[in-house]
Design an enzyme around this catalytic site. Structure first.
Site, PDB file in Angstrom:
ATOM      1  N   SER A 197       0.801  -1.219   0.000  1.00  0.00           N
ATOM      2  CA  SER A 197       0.000   0.000   0.000  1.00  0.00           C
ATOM      3  C   SER A 197       0.831   1.264   0.000  1.00  0.00           C
ATOM      4  O   SER A 197       0.283   2.348  -0.093  1.00  0.00           O
ATOM      5  CB  SER A 197      -0.947   0.012   1.197  1.00  0.00           C
ATOM      6  OG  SER A 197      -0.209  -0.138   2.380  1.00  0.00           O
ATOM      7  N   HIS A 228       1.197   3.871   7.078  1.00  0.00           N
ATOM      8  CA  HIS A 228       0.600   4.746   6.075  1.00  0.00           C
ATOM      9  C   HIS A 228       0.969   6.185   6.366  1.00  0.00           C
ATOM     10  O   HIS A 228       1.556   6.496   7.388  1.00  0.00           O
ATOM     11  CB  HIS A 228      -0.925   4.597   6.069  1.00  0.00           C
ATOM     12  CG  HIS A 228      -1.389   3.379   5.343  1.00  0.00           C
ATOM     13  ND1 HIS A 228      -2.687   2.947   5.370  1.00  0.00           N
ATOM     14  CD2 HIS A 228      -0.732   2.502   4.555  1.00  0.00           C
ATOM     15  CE1 HIS A 228      -2.803   1.863   4.645  1.00  0.00           C
ATOM     16  NE2 HIS A 228      -1.632   1.564   4.145  1.00  0.00           N
ATOM     17  N   ASP A 247      -8.035   5.648   4.900  1.00  0.00           N
ATOM     18  CA  ASP A 247      -8.071   4.442   5.714  1.00  0.00           C
ATOM     19  C   ASP A 247      -9.318   4.278   6.555  1.00  0.00           C
ATOM     20  O   ASP A 247      -9.368   3.377   7.391  1.00  0.00           O
ATOM     21  CB  ASP A 247      -6.861   4.433   6.649  1.00  0.00           C
ATOM     22  CG  ASP A 247      -5.574   4.194   5.885  1.00  0.00           C
ATOM     23  OD1 ASP A 247      -4.512   4.442   6.461  1.00  0.00           O
ATOM     24  OD2 ASP A 247      -5.653   3.762   4.723  1.00  0.00           O
TER      25      ASP A 247
END
Lengths: 167, 180
Positions: free
Chosen positions: B57, B96, B123
């Protein structure tokens, strides 16, 4: 003392140590670079400005982003991650930072650019404080190295203002 | 008969002493590894000072198998920082980037929204049921440094535990059979 096992072990340890040292030196060499980036952001249009059913304000903008970030690239740079964020304050929140647009610059050739874009991510407030709101637009960049320490910095551009009424 | 008994005694005691010595050496190695790990936890202020990137990701910046060095300080989280956080109900931490920050004036609390560079949406879908924002306490650390490829050893050992057992078995065999 001279068996195959000992020699293989010594060789492997030495190789790993040298590799780690090279990675550390590569990372340290990034400090020698003195970057001189520049950027300008212009708001071309406020597309719409509404109050959502939940009561939060939302704005859609079209921006013209021009920047020259070529001086940030070194031989140890894998890519540059840049994003534009709107920063403002409200009575309830001392600071709000909302990311509007981001991009990945994979190489030096792409680091000088000028683009027209509407905001990639929704500019939604926690509340309905955006009318006549003064805000800053900051261009942030994160240097992601091939190995080692990551650097980040930003240019703050102030003086932007949202309209007084919903449109 | 006396001296046969004596020599057998001395052989037996030597073997015991040797194996005790090897056992203690092994214990020392494991303890030093633990000391280094706990020391790193103190210095960086993060529960887990090194993490392995497990998903795609954050590509192309971070690939599967890279390792990230984390640090946690009391400074408030700001947009753009790459953070590692845990979601209730999931055991693997997520790495992230922060895309939104709202810092409350009175309490100083920050509300954070994250998104993976390679994902199209933020998210919110990953957060726990009813949770729309992350708070500073959910964040385990900020990524400050990075080494490529080194984490593949951990990924292989997690995904194919056979290899982990083979490796430990081989190491154990090596320790027992080494003559000094």
């Amino acid at each position: 003392m001279h068996s195959f096992g000992y020699r293989a072990n010594a060789l492997l340890t030495f190789a790993v140590t040298i590799l780690a040292l090279m990675c550390a030196i590569a990372s340290l060499s990034d400090n020698l670079n003195t970057p001189s980036p520049s950027a300008q952001i212009e708001i071309l249009n406020i597309n719409w400005f509404q109050k959502q059913p939940h009561g939060n304000d939302e704005v859609s903008l079209t921006l013209n982003i021009t920047a020259d970030l070529q001086s940030l690239f070194t031989w140890n740079t894998k890519q540059l991650f840049i994003f534009v964020a709107a920063e403002y304050e409200t009575p309830k929140n001392a600071l709000n930072q909302v990311s509007l647009w981001d991009a990945i610059i994979p190489a030096k050739e792409f680091a000088k650019f000028s683009i027209h874009t509407s905001n990639k991510y929704r500019f939604i407030d926690q509340g309905h404080n955006l009318r006549s709101k003064e805000f800053n637009l900051t261009l942030h960049w994160h240097v992601m190295p091939k190995t080692g320490k990551m650097f980040a910095n930003k240019i703050v551009m102030s003086g932007y203002r949202l309209p007084e009424d919903y449109r | 008969m006396g001296w046969i008994g004596e020599s057998i005694e001395s052989v037996k005691s030597m073997k015991i002493r040797d194996s005790l010595f090897q056992f203690i050496t092994l214990g020392m190695i494991v303890s030093s590894a633990l000391i280094i790990w706990k020391g790193l936890m103190c210095i960086t202020g993060s529960e887990s000072p090194v993490v392995v990137v497990l998903s795609e990701s954050m590509e192309p910046g971070f690939q599967r198998g890279d390792i990230l060095f984390l640090q946690m300080s009391k400074d408030p989280i700001r947009t753009g920082e790459i953070v590692v956080f845990n979601i209730q109900g999931r055991d693997i931490p997520i790495v992230h980037r922060v895309i939104e920050v709202h810092e409350q004036r009175q309490s100083g609390e920050v509300r954070i929204l994250t998104k993976g560079d390679n994902n199209d949406v933020d998210d919110r879908m990953l957060y726990a049921q009813g949770q729309f924002w992350l708070k500073q306490e959910h964040i385990m650390g900020r990524a400050v440094g990075f080494l490529p490829y080194v984490g593949w050893a951990t990924i292989i050992m997690t995904e194919k535990p056979i290899i982990k057992y083979i490796l430990i078995g081989a190491l154990g065999l090596l320790v027992i059979t080494s003559k000094d």
